[in-house]
Enzyme design. Structure first.
Site, PDB file in Angstrom:
ATOM      1  N   HIS A  18       0.800  -1.303  -0.070  1.00 41.73           N
ATOM      2  CA  HIS A  18      -0.039   0.093   0.049  1.00 41.73           C
ATOM      3  C   HIS A  18       1.000   1.182   0.007  1.00 41.73           C
ATOM      4  O   HIS A  18       0.550   2.140  -0.655  1.00 41.73           O
ATOM      5  CB  HIS A  18      -1.034   0.254   1.280  1.00 41.73           C
ATOM      6  CG  HIS A  18      -1.847  -1.006   1.347  1.00 41.73           C
ATOM      7  ND1 HIS A  18      -2.171  -1.874   2.339  1.00 41.73           N
ATOM      8  CD2 HIS A  18      -3.106  -1.280   0.499  1.00 41.73           C
ATOM      9  CE1 HIS A  18      -3.122  -2.743   2.046  1.00 41.73           C
ATOM     10  NE2 HIS A  18      -3.715  -2.370   1.030  1.00 41.73           N
ATOM     11  N   LYS A  42     -15.621  -8.187   4.409  1.00 40.84           N
ATOM     12  CA  LYS A  42     -14.451  -8.537   5.557  1.00 40.84           C
ATOM     13  C   LYS A  42     -14.626  -8.167   6.729  1.00 40.84           C
ATOM     14  O   LYS A  42     -15.493  -7.208   7.073  1.00 40.84           O
ATOM     15  CB  LYS A  42     -13.219  -7.902   4.812  1.00 40.84           C
ATOM     16  CG  LYS A  42     -12.633  -8.063   3.670  1.00 40.84           C
ATOM     17  CD  LYS A  42     -11.266  -7.349   3.252  1.00 40.84           C
ATOM     18  CE  LYS A  42     -10.831  -7.491   1.918  1.00 40.84           C
ATOM     19  NZ  LYS A  42      -9.604  -6.815   1.439  1.00 40.84           N
ATOM     20  N   ARG A  95      -2.346  -6.110  -8.158  1.00 41.90           N
ATOM     21  CA  ARG A  95      -1.303  -6.801  -7.982  1.00 41.90           C
ATOM     22  C   ARG A  95      -1.139  -7.932  -9.044  1.00 41.90           C
ATOM     23  O   ARG A  95      -0.089  -8.305  -9.724  1.00 41.90           O
ATOM     24  CB  ARG A  95      -1.395  -7.582  -6.464  1.00 41.90           C
ATOM     25  CG  ARG A  95      -1.224  -6.670  -5.427  1.00 41.90           C
ATOM     26  CD  ARG A  95      -1.522  -7.341  -4.284  1.00 41.90           C
ATOM     27  NE  ARG A  95      -3.176  -7.623  -4.338  1.00 41.90           N
ATOM     28  CZ  ARG A  95      -3.895  -8.473  -3.467  1.00 41.90           C
ATOM     29  NH1 ARG A  95      -3.163  -8.927  -2.393  1.00 41.90           N
ATOM     30  NH2 ARG A  95      -4.861  -8.738  -3.484  1.00 41.90           N
ATOM     31  N   SER A 133      -2.872  -8.291   2.972  1.00 38.54           N
ATOM     32  CA  SER A 133      -3.174  -8.030   4.383  1.00 38.54           C
ATOM     33  C   SER A 133      -3.624  -9.028   5.254  1.00 38.54           C
ATOM     34  O   SER A 133      -2.891  -9.625   6.285  1.00 38.54           O
ATOM     35  CB  SER A 133      -4.189  -7.040   4.511  1.00 38.54           C
ATOM     36  OG  SER A 133      -3.898  -5.686   4.201  1.00 38.54           O
TER      37      SER A 133
HETATM   38  N1  COA Z   1       0.763  -4.316  -2.915  1.00 45.03           N
HETATM   39  C1  COA Z   1       0.437  -5.371  -2.020  1.00 45.03           C
HETATM   40  N2  COA Z   1      -0.839  -5.749  -1.496  1.00 45.03           N
HETATM   41  C2  COA Z   1      -1.870  -4.845  -1.897  1.00 45.03           C
HETATM   42  C3  COA Z   1      -1.608  -3.650  -2.671  1.00 45.03           C
HETATM   43  C4  COA Z   1      -0.391  -3.481  -3.074  1.00 45.03           C
HETATM   44  N3  COA Z   1      -0.141  -2.574  -3.878  1.00 45.03           N
HETATM   45  N4  COA Z   1      -3.028  -3.094  -2.907  1.00 45.03           N
HETATM   46  C5  COA Z   1      -3.894  -3.732  -2.077  1.00 45.03           C
HETATM   47  N5  COA Z   1      -3.132  -4.978  -1.720  1.00 45.03           N
HETATM   48  C6  COA Z   1      -4.010  -5.941  -0.899  1.00 45.03           C
HETATM   49  C7  COA Z   1      -4.308  -5.679   0.566  1.00 45.03           C
HETATM   50  O1  COA Z   1      -3.118  -5.917   1.616  1.00 45.03           O
HETATM   51  C8  COA Z   1      -5.488  -6.585   0.669  1.00 45.03           C
HETATM   52  O2  COA Z   1      -5.250  -7.896   1.132  1.00 45.03           O
HETATM   53  P1  COA Z   1      -6.313  -8.769   1.522  1.00 45.03           P
HETATM   54  O3  COA Z   1      -7.420  -9.026   0.598  1.00 45.03           O
HETATM   55  O4  COA Z   1      -5.700  -9.957   1.962  1.00 45.03           O
HETATM   56  O5  COA Z   1      -6.987  -8.087   2.604  1.00 45.03           O
HETATM   57  C9  COA Z   1      -6.231  -6.525  -0.864  1.00 45.03           C
HETATM   58  O6  COA Z   1      -5.117  -6.417  -1.558  1.00 45.03           O
HETATM   59  C10 COA Z   1      -7.328  -5.427  -0.982  1.00 45.03           C
HETATM   60  O7  COA Z   1      -7.114  -4.453  -0.216  1.00 45.03           O
HETATM   61  P2  COA Z   1      -7.358  -3.032   0.025  1.00 45.03           P
HETATM   62  O8  COA Z   1      -6.572  -2.318  -1.076  1.00 45.03           O
HETATM   63  O9  COA Z   1      -7.384  -2.651   1.323  1.00 45.03           O
HETATM   64  O10 COA Z   1      -8.931  -2.938  -0.590  1.00 45.03           O
HETATM   65  P3  COA Z   1     -10.379  -3.653  -0.157  1.00 45.03           P
HETATM   66  O11 COA Z   1     -10.536  -4.574  -1.564  1.00 45.03           O
HETATM   67  O12 COA Z   1     -10.370  -4.248   1.227  1.00 45.03           O
HETATM   68  O13 COA Z   1     -11.027  -2.310  -0.474  1.00 45.03           O
HETATM   69  C11 COA Z   1     -12.974  -1.058  -0.783  1.00 45.03           C
HETATM   70  C12 COA Z   1     -12.532  -2.368  -0.845  1.00 45.03           C
HETATM   71  C13 COA Z   1     -12.587  -0.190   0.598  1.00 45.03           C
HETATM   72  C14 COA Z   1     -12.259   0.068  -1.901  1.00 45.03           C
HETATM   73  C15 COA Z   1     -14.497  -0.941  -1.177  1.00 45.03           C
HETATM   74  O14 COA Z   1     -14.896  -1.989  -0.260  1.00 45.03           O
HETATM   75  C16 COA Z   1     -15.255   0.196  -1.014  1.00 45.03           C
HETATM   76  O15 COA Z   1     -15.258   0.891  -1.771  1.00 45.03           O
HETATM   77  N6  COA Z   1     -16.155   0.462   0.071  1.00 45.03           N
HETATM   78  C17 COA Z   1     -16.928   1.516   0.493  1.00 45.03           C
HETATM   79  C18 COA Z   1     -18.498   1.036   0.392  1.00 45.03           C
HETATM   80  C19 COA Z   1     -18.855   1.105  -1.304  1.00 45.03           C
HETATM   81  O16 COA Z   1     -18.695   2.129  -2.105  1.00 45.03           O
HETATM   82  N7  COA Z   1     -18.940   0.007  -1.686  1.00 45.03           N
HETATM   83  C20 COA Z   1     -19.325  -0.280  -3.180  1.00 45.03           C
HETATM   84  C21 COA Z   1     -18.157  -0.153  -4.034  1.00 45.03           C
HETATM   85  S1  COA Z   1     -18.482  -0.644  -5.699  1.00 45.03           S
END
Ligand code: COA
Length: 165
Positions: A18, A42, A95, A133
């Site tokens: 991140h 999650k 990724r 994560s």
């Molecule tokens: N390098 C390494 N790992 C990475 C990375 C990078 N550059 N970017 C992301 N990751 C990993 C994270 O560690 C995480 O791992 P995990 O799946 O084991 O937890 C995964 O990729 C994705 O996590 P993250 O980037 O934190 O995003 P998320 O998918 O949890 O987030 C939201 C999703 C929060 C953006 C989405 O749920 C959201 O928009 N929520 C708000 C409500 C909403 O509007 N919903 C409708 C959406 S259409």
């Protein structure tokens, strides 16, 4: 005209992957807002405050270098949050091919909700492409060394969490 970007995620916890995306996003936007959200699919280990604390600590040196970064919780829809922040774009890290389908769907949905906000994808750096994560939490819980993937402060917070559970 200054450009505002939102980097949303669950950040449970923030990893070096991140952080790498944040550093690179700062080359594209003038101000980056990190949106700490609860992904309804999650169940985070860390509270929003613990996740914010980790991010604040991890981005400290960037802020010392006058980089404009703010951190806010995201309650509700990301697109509504983005509008409130006057954001021009949403930044996401990609990724692997496996991330694509999920990101494709989210981007499509966000576009339908707010076509004026573009989503920009940055490919993860090679050495971060396997970090997640969830894997960091699993390896840490089983006693593995996660110091290559997260900061010392994060490890302390994970240690406290695991010893109290
Ligand atoms: N390098 C390494 N790992 C990475 C990375 C990078 N550059 N970017 C992301 N990751 C990993 C994270 O560690 C995480 O791992 P995990 O799946 O084991 O937890 C995964 O990729 C994705 O996590 P993250 O980037 O934190 O995003 P998320 O998918 O949890 O987030 C939201 C999703 C929060 C953006 C989405 O749920 C959201 O928009 N929520 C708000 C409500 C909403 O509007 N919903 C409708 C959406 S259409």
């Amino acid at each position: 005209m200054s450009k505002i970007g939102i980097y949303p995620g669950t950040f449970d916890p923030m990893t070096n992957g991140h952080l790498n995306i944040i550093q690179r996003a700062l080359k594209i936007v003038d101000k980056l807002i990190i949106g700490v959200a609860d992904n309804l699919n999650k169940t985070p280990l860390l509270s929003i405050d613990e996740r914010k604390n980790i991010i604040e600590n991890d981005i400290f040196s960037l802020q010392q270098n006058n980089k404009k970064i703010e951190i806010y919780p995201v309650n509700g829809l990301l697109t509504e949050f983005a509008k409130k922040c006057n954001a021009d774009c949403i930044i996401r890290g990609l990724r692997a091919v496996s991330d694509f389908e999920y990101e494709f769907q989210m981007t499509g949905m966000n576009y339908q909700l707010s076509p004026e906000i573009e989503t920009i994808f940055l490919m993860s750096a090679d050495n971060n492409s396997f970090i997640s994560s969830n894997l960091v939490k699993e390896v840490h819980k089983l006693g593995g060394d996660v110091s290559k993937f997260v900061s010392d402060n994060t490890i302390k917070i994970l240690n406290n969490k695991n010893s109290s559970s």
